[in-house]
Design a protein around this motif. Structure first.
Motif, PDB file in Angstrom:
ATOM      1  N   ILE A  98       0.805  -1.064  -0.095  1.00  0.00           N
ATOM      2  CA  ILE A  98      -0.126  -0.235   0.321  1.00  0.00           C
ATOM      3  C   ILE A  98       0.665   1.273  -0.184  1.00  0.00           C
ATOM      4  O   ILE A  98       0.747   2.064  -0.467  1.00  0.00           O
ATOM      5  N   GLY A  99       1.935   0.928   0.917  1.00  0.00           N
ATOM      6  CA  GLY A  99       2.717   2.499   0.802  1.00  0.00           C
ATOM      7  C   GLY A  99       3.323   2.587  -0.847  1.00  0.00           C
ATOM      8  O   GLY A  99       3.142   3.864  -0.684  1.00  0.00           O
ATOM      9  N   VAL A 139       3.227   6.008  -2.918  1.00  0.00           N
ATOM     10  CA  VAL A 139       4.408   6.714  -3.308  1.00  0.00           C
ATOM     11  C   VAL A 139       4.685   6.773  -4.890  1.00  0.00           C
ATOM     12  O   VAL A 139       5.180   7.863  -5.161  1.00  0.00           O
ATOM     13  N   GLY A 140       4.279   6.148  -5.562  1.00  0.00           N
ATOM     14  CA  GLY A 140       3.885   5.150  -6.405  1.00  0.00           C
ATOM     15  C   GLY A 140       3.754   6.602  -6.867  1.00  0.00           C
ATOM     16  O   GLY A 140       3.885   7.671  -8.185  1.00  0.00           O
ATOM     17  N   TYR A 141       1.871   6.811  -7.095  1.00  0.00           N
ATOM     18  CA  TYR A 141       0.867   7.434  -6.953  1.00  0.00           C
ATOM     19  C   TYR A 141       1.207   8.435  -7.224  1.00  0.00           C
ATOM     20  O   TYR A 141       1.475  10.436  -7.581  1.00  0.00           O
ATOM     21  N   THR A 142       1.894   8.974  -6.037  1.00  0.00           N
ATOM     22  CA  THR A 142       2.437  10.613  -5.346  1.00  0.00           C
ATOM     23  C   THR A 142       3.910  11.359  -6.355  1.00  0.00           C
ATOM     24  O   THR A 142       3.685  12.143  -6.951  1.00  0.00           O
ATOM     25  N   ILE A 143       4.661  10.019  -6.671  1.00  0.00           N
ATOM     26  CA  ILE A 143       5.739  10.606  -7.726  1.00  0.00           C
ATOM     27  C   ILE A 143       5.346  11.185  -9.341  1.00  0.00           C
ATOM     28  O   ILE A 143       6.050  11.838  -9.944  1.00  0.00           O
ATOM     29  N   ILE A 144       4.069  10.422  -9.509  1.00  0.00           N
ATOM     30  CA  ILE A 144       3.988   9.791 -11.208  1.00  0.00           C
ATOM     31  C   ILE A 144       3.258  10.613 -11.386  1.00  0.00           C
ATOM     32  O   ILE A 144       3.246  11.862 -12.951  1.00  0.00           O
ATOM     33  N   LYS A 145       2.157  11.375  -9.913  1.00  0.00           N
ATOM     34  CA  LYS A 145       1.259  12.495 -10.381  1.00  0.00           C
ATOM     35  C   LYS A 145       2.040  13.626 -10.263  1.00  0.00           C
ATOM     36  O   LYS A 145       1.375  14.463 -10.196  1.00  0.00           O
ATOM     37  N   ALA A 150       4.582  13.037   3.942  1.00  0.00           N
ATOM     38  CA  ALA A 150       3.027  11.965   4.080  1.00  0.00           C
ATOM     39  C   ALA A 150       3.088  10.078   3.573  1.00  0.00           C
ATOM     40  O   ALA A 150       2.955   9.201   4.466  1.00  0.00           O
ATOM     41  N   SER A 151       3.239  10.151   2.542  1.00  0.00           N
ATOM     42  CA  SER A 151       2.752   9.068   1.825  1.00  0.00           C
ATOM     43  C   SER A 151       4.964   8.307   2.030  1.00  0.00           C
ATOM     44  O   SER A 151       5.007   7.129   2.306  1.00  0.00           O
ATOM     45  N   LEU A 184      14.382   7.130  -0.913  1.00  0.00           N
ATOM     46  CA  LEU A 184      13.326   7.524  -0.166  1.00  0.00           C
ATOM     47  C   LEU A 184      13.281   9.182   0.127  1.00  0.00           C
ATOM     48  O   LEU A 184      12.300  10.429  -0.764  1.00  0.00           O
ATOM     49  N   ILE A 185      14.492   9.442   0.639  1.00  0.00           N
ATOM     50  CA  ILE A 185      15.113  11.556   0.740  1.00  0.00           C
ATOM     51  C   ILE A 185      14.400  11.929  -0.643  1.00  0.00           C
ATOM     52  O   ILE A 185      14.441  13.089  -0.468  1.00  0.00           O
ATOM     53  N   TYR A 186      15.275  11.607  -1.449  1.00  0.00           N
ATOM     54  CA  TYR A 186      15.603  12.034  -2.878  1.00  0.00           C
ATOM     55  C   TYR A 186      14.695  11.563  -3.862  1.00  0.00           C
ATOM     56  O   TYR A 186      14.250  13.008  -4.650  1.00  0.00           O
ATOM     57  N   LEU A 187      14.102  10.578  -3.909  1.00  0.00           N
ATOM     58  CA  LEU A 187      13.153  10.419  -4.282  1.00  0.00           C
ATOM     59  C   LEU A 187      11.597  11.551  -4.038  1.00  0.00           C
ATOM     60  O   LEU A 187      10.567  12.063  -5.377  1.00  0.00           O
ATOM     61  N   LEU A 188      11.758  11.310  -2.887  1.00  0.00           N
ATOM     62  CA  LEU A 188       9.912  12.293  -2.459  1.00  0.00           C
ATOM     63  C   LEU A 188      10.926  13.607  -1.976  1.00  0.00           C
ATOM     64  O   LEU A 188       9.728  14.786  -1.854  1.00  0.00           O
ATOM     65  N   LYS A 189      12.311  13.484  -1.580  1.00  0.00           N
ATOM     66  CA  LYS A 189      12.559  15.481  -2.079  1.00  0.00           C
ATOM     67  C   LYS A 189      11.534  15.534   0.175  1.00  0.00           C
ATOM     68  O   LYS A 189      11.252  16.450   0.103  1.00  0.00           O
ATOM     69  N   SER A 190      11.846  14.388   0.921  1.00  0.00           N
ATOM     70  CA  SER A 190      10.927  14.633   1.541  1.00  0.00           C
ATOM     71  C   SER A 190      11.528  15.120   3.522  1.00  0.00           C
ATOM     72  O   SER A 190      12.368  14.231   3.499  1.00  0.00           O
ATOM     73  N   ASN A 191      11.500  16.210   3.681  1.00  0.00           N
ATOM     74  CA  ASN A 191      12.178  16.448   4.908  1.00  0.00           C
ATOM     75  C   ASN A 191      12.241  15.549   6.434  1.00  0.00           C
ATOM     76  O   ASN A 191      12.383  14.974   6.831  1.00  0.00           O
TER      77      ASN A 191
END
Length: 425
Positions: free
Chosen positions: A83-84, A88-94, A103-104, A143-150
């Motif tokens: 699910i996670g 995350v895939g949906y967040t990156i693609i969209k 959040a993801s 994931l830090i770099y894929l999502l650029k998440s603080n």
């Protein structure tokens, strides 16, 4: 848009400083800027919500865990992970906004940890806490770099520190060298924050977390020659202080400069600790093991700190003499004098601490900064308190010393406040 800005723009138009067209352009700019800015509070609650949802799922499964078959347990172990990954895939693609990314990312981070733990438990895979933490952090680092998440970057530092403490302090005579690798993995992300978000609050958090993590973990590199641990920490605090004095950090508000504050406080703490005679007699006066891990770590830290100091000089970033920046060099010399049995080392450390307190008072007075001024007074007070316990002074003399320091606190602050008021008038 902020009502204060609107009132200022209206006042500027009325005073004919700017035209109505320029005022309209300014208002449109602020409105567009506000529209592009994510709701920070919503992002925080989204991260907290993802964390609570992930933990809630784990608790629900744990309550009924024994009643499930092995195959059902395996499905439940991988379901949060799948699910996670989908979210995350949906967040990156969209190309969703920062709230979605944070959040993801946090949800997937905890899903990875829960899946590893559940699979290990289901199939009785051997391992310990430190290896579990290492695997978890390594899998989630990209994931830090894929999502650029603080949030993921913060979790990375926290969990890497936990791994190092578990591996170094509680798992036998081990040194967590992988900690250095894992911390280096996050440095490019931190560099981008320093470059693009210098004065943002999130960057200030990292300015505190990274040096604090280094301070916590350094003790795991002390194994055989424990007396060298004191030297290692003084040099580390010297490194942090000198990093904090680089104009990039030093020009910011003091509360944003974790390097400077931790470096200064740590240096004073180590000096006060090593100012006691019993410490040198019981711990520090032992033969130094040259061919030891601690000695090599001390040398590397010393060279890096000297490199930072020389670099600052070469770029003409050091304008005024600041003794705090050179304490690590002086302590290194005093340390090797002390381990050879010289009583002069204790005298020199007490004298050095006193001078640092006086210099902090001077810096505070020059900058009209009450915090730095009182910090200097506290250093002197702490030194007097330390000598209260290991000297044979009479109680009358001790009382007079404390009265003198108290009067000094009052008079120094009063004179500075009076001078500041006179300068304003």
């Amino acid at each position: 848009m902020n009502s204060k800005i609107q009132n200022d723009i209206k006042e500027l138009v009325e005073e004919q400083v700017i035209s109505k067209e320029i005022a309209a352009s300014i208002e449109n700019y602020y409105k567009s800027k506000k529209g592009d800015t994510p709701n920070r509070l919503f992002t925080v609650f989204a991260v907290l919500g993802s964390t609570l949802v992930g933990l809630g799922i784990i608790l629900i499964l744990a309550h009924n865990w024994d009643s499930f078959s092995r195959s059902i347990k395996t499905v439940f172990a991988f379901t949060p992970l799948i699910i996670g990954q989908l979210i995350v895939g949906y967040t990156i693609i969209k190309k969703k906004n920062i709230t979605w990314r944070e959040a993801s990312g946090v949800f997937l981070f905890f899903a990875v940890g829960s899946s590893i733990a559940l699979v290990s438990q289901i199939y009785n895979i051997p391992g310990n806490f430190s290896s579990y933490m290492l695997t978890w952090v390594l899998l989630c680092a990209p994931l830090i770099y894929l999502l650029k998440s603080n949030a993921l970057a913060i979790l990375h530092i926290v969990f890497v520190t936990s791994y190092a403490c578990s591996f170094g302090y509680f798992n036998g005579n081990n040194t967590p060298w992988m900690y250095l690798v894992l911390l280096a993995v996050m440095m490019p992300y931190y560099y981008q924050l320093l470059k693009n978000k210098k004065i943002h609050n999130i960057t200030s958090i990292f300015n505190w977390l990274i040096p604090l993590s280094a301070v916590i973990v350094l003790g795991t590199f002390v194994k055989k020659s424990e007396e060298l641990g004191f030297l290692m920490y003084v040099i580390l605090f010297g490194l942090l202080y000198n990093i904090g004095k680089i104009p990039f950090f030093d020009n910011q508000k003091l509360r944003r400069n974790g390097y400077l504050i931790l470096g200064s406080l740590g240096t004073i703490y180590m000096l006060l600790l090593t100012s006691f005679e019993w410490l040198w007699k019981d711990i520090l006066r032992h033969e130094i093991i040259i061919n030891s891990q601690e000695f090599y770590v001390s040398v590397v830290l010393l060279l890096v700190t000297l490199g930072v100091l020389i670099f600052s000089y070469s770029k003409k970033r050091i304008q005024n003499f600041n003794l705090f920046q050179y304490v690590f060099v002086m302590f290194t010399i005093i340390f090797f004098l002390g381990v050879s049995g010289s009583i002069i080392s204790i005298i020199l450390i007490n004298l050095l601490t006193l001078i640092l307190g006086v210099m902090a008072i001077k810096i505070g007075a020059d900058k009209f900064h009450f915090g730095i001024l009182n910090y200097g007074l506290l250093i002197i007070t702490a030194l007097i308190v330390c000598r209260f316990f290991d000297t044979n002074m009479s109680f009358v003399l001790r009382g007079l010393l404390f009265v003198s320091v108290g009067v000094g606190f009052f008079l120094t602050n009063y004179m500075m406040l009076k001078k500041q008021k006179g300068k304003i008038e």
